[in-house]
Motif scaffolding. Structure first.
Motif, PDB file in Angstrom:
ATOM      1  N   UNK A  82       1.845  -6.004   4.286  1.00 17.75           N
ATOM      2  CA  UNK A  82       2.551  -5.336   5.378  1.00 17.75           C
ATOM      3  C   UNK A  82       2.813  -3.872   5.038  1.00 17.75           C
ATOM      4  N   UNK A  83       3.256  -3.611   3.813  1.00 13.96           N
ATOM      5  CA  UNK A  83       3.525  -2.237   3.382  1.00 13.96           C
ATOM      6  C   UNK A  83       2.243  -1.407   3.434  1.00 13.96           C
ATOM      7  N   UNK A  84       1.142  -1.968   2.950  1.00 11.88           N
ATOM      8  CA  UNK A  84      -0.136  -1.239   2.995  1.00 11.88           C
ATOM      9  C   UNK A  84      -0.532  -0.915   4.427  1.00 11.88           C
ATOM     10  N   UNK A  85      -0.331  -1.862   5.332  1.00 10.24           N
ATOM     11  CA  UNK A  85      -0.652  -1.630   6.731  1.00 10.24           C
ATOM     12  C   UNK A  85       0.242  -0.583   7.362  1.00 10.24           C
ATOM     13  N   UNK A  86       1.550  -0.645   7.055  1.00 11.68           N
ATOM     14  CA  UNK A  86       2.476   0.365   7.583  1.00 11.68           C
ATOM     15  C   UNK A  86       2.113   1.746   7.056  1.00 11.68           C
ATOM     16  N   UNK A  87       1.809   1.817   5.772  1.00 14.19           N
ATOM     17  CA  UNK A  87       1.462   3.115   5.183  1.00 14.19           C
ATOM     18  C   UNK A  87       0.171   3.659   5.786  1.00 14.19           C
ATOM     19  N   UNK A  88      -0.841   2.815   5.928  1.00 11.08           N
ATOM     20  CA  UNK A  88      -2.106   3.255   6.519  1.00 11.08           C
ATOM     21  C   UNK A  88      -1.883   3.781   7.932  1.00 11.08           C
ATOM     22  N   UNK A  89      -1.066   3.072   8.711  1.00 11.98           N
ATOM     23  CA  UNK A  89      -0.786   3.518  10.077  1.00 11.98           C
ATOM     24  C   UNK A  89      -0.020   4.835  10.073  1.00 11.98           C
ATOM     25  N   UNK A 126      -0.682  -4.970  14.771  1.00 11.30           N
ATOM     26  CA  UNK A 126      -1.603  -4.308  13.848  1.00 11.30           C
ATOM     27  C   UNK A 126      -2.754  -5.232  13.469  1.00 11.30           C
ATOM     28  N   UNK A 127      -2.455  -6.502  13.258  1.00 12.91           N
ATOM     29  CA  UNK A 127      -3.486  -7.444  12.833  1.00 12.91           C
ATOM     30  C   UNK A 127      -4.492  -7.736  13.954  1.00 12.91           C
ATOM     31  N   UNK A 128      -4.082  -7.570  15.204  1.00 15.29           N
ATOM     32  CA  UNK A 128      -4.976  -7.827  16.332  1.00 15.29           C
ATOM     33  C   UNK A 128      -5.699  -6.575  16.821  1.00 15.29           C
ATOM     34  N   UNK A 129      -5.361  -5.424  16.271  1.00 15.83           N
ATOM     35  CA  UNK A 129      -5.856  -4.169  16.824  1.00 15.83           C
ATOM     36  C   UNK A 129      -7.006  -3.589  16.018  1.00 15.83           C
ATOM     37  N   UNK A 130      -7.909  -2.926  16.713  1.00 17.08           N
ATOM     38  CA  UNK A 130      -8.961  -2.189  16.006  1.00 17.08           C
ATOM     39  C   UNK A 130      -8.455  -0.790  15.626  1.00 17.08           C
ATOM     40  N   UNK A 142       8.344  -0.166  -3.155  1.00 17.24           N
ATOM     41  CA  UNK A 142       8.356  -1.601  -2.874  1.00 17.24           C
ATOM     42  C   UNK A 142       7.921  -2.357  -4.120  1.00 17.24           C
ATOM     43  N   UNK A 143       8.373  -3.605  -4.219  1.00 22.02           N
ATOM     44  CA  UNK A 143       7.949  -4.494  -5.305  1.00 22.02           C
ATOM     45  C   UNK A 143       6.882  -5.448  -4.787  1.00 22.02           C
ATOM     46  N   UNK A 198       3.108  10.099   3.190  1.00 19.48           N
ATOM     47  CA  UNK A 198       3.763   8.965   2.545  1.00 19.48           C
ATOM     48  C   UNK A 198       3.188   8.744   1.154  1.00 19.48           C
ATOM     49  N   UNK A 199       4.070   8.783   0.166  1.00 18.60           N
ATOM     50  CA  UNK A 199       3.690   8.453  -1.211  1.00 18.60           C
ATOM     51  C   UNK A 199       4.296   7.085  -1.514  1.00 18.60           C
ATOM     52  N   UNK A 200       3.465   6.158  -1.964  1.00 20.47           N
ATOM     53  CA  UNK A 200       3.903   4.783  -2.216  1.00 20.47           C
ATOM     54  C   UNK A 200       3.987   4.518  -3.712  1.00 20.47           C
TER      55      UNK A 200
END
Length: 114
Positions: free
Chosen positions: A64-71, A31-35, A53-54, A79-81
């Motif tokens: 990481x959670x923000x990235x997973x949720x965005x994806x 995810x960090x390397x991808x556009x 999540x805490x 997804x509700x966080x």
């Protein structure tokens, strides 16, 4: 999260409390390397999901959670966080904290009723 990915018959919603996929670290690297990080999310899902999540979760930190949720959202997820502040003794042990439990149980009840 792994059970939700398999979509067992009758599954209506997912409640994820400080959980994730075993491949989350590998996913984060991609995810960090991808556009287009959403193409690395392991499944397309429309099941309603509540994620809790805490802020001090050492296994699944907020970035990481923000990235997973965005994806997940990019792939059609619902997804509700619930992002809780830091939880003692450690964020990943959110189920052991009585005060945090009052927050996420109330949110879980609201989500399941919806």
């Amino acid at each position: 999260m792994a059970l939700a990915q398999r979509r067992p018959p009758g599954l209506k919603a997912v409640v994820n409390v400080a959980g994730g996929l075993i491949s989350a670290i590998a996913w984060r690297r991609a995810w960090m390397r991808s556009s287009r990080p959403s193409r690395h999310w392991p499944w397309k899902d429309t099941l309603p999901q509540l994620w809790v999540y805490a802020g001090n979760d050492d296994l699944f930190p907020p970035s990481l959670v923000d990235g997973m949720r965005a994806a997940a959202l990019d792939r059609g997820g619902d997804v509700r966080l619930i992002a809780l502040p830091d939880v003692s003794p450690r964020g990943h042990a959110i189920l052991q904290n009585g005060r945090a439990r009052f927050v996420w149980l109330r949110e879980m009840d609201t989500s399941l009723r919806a």
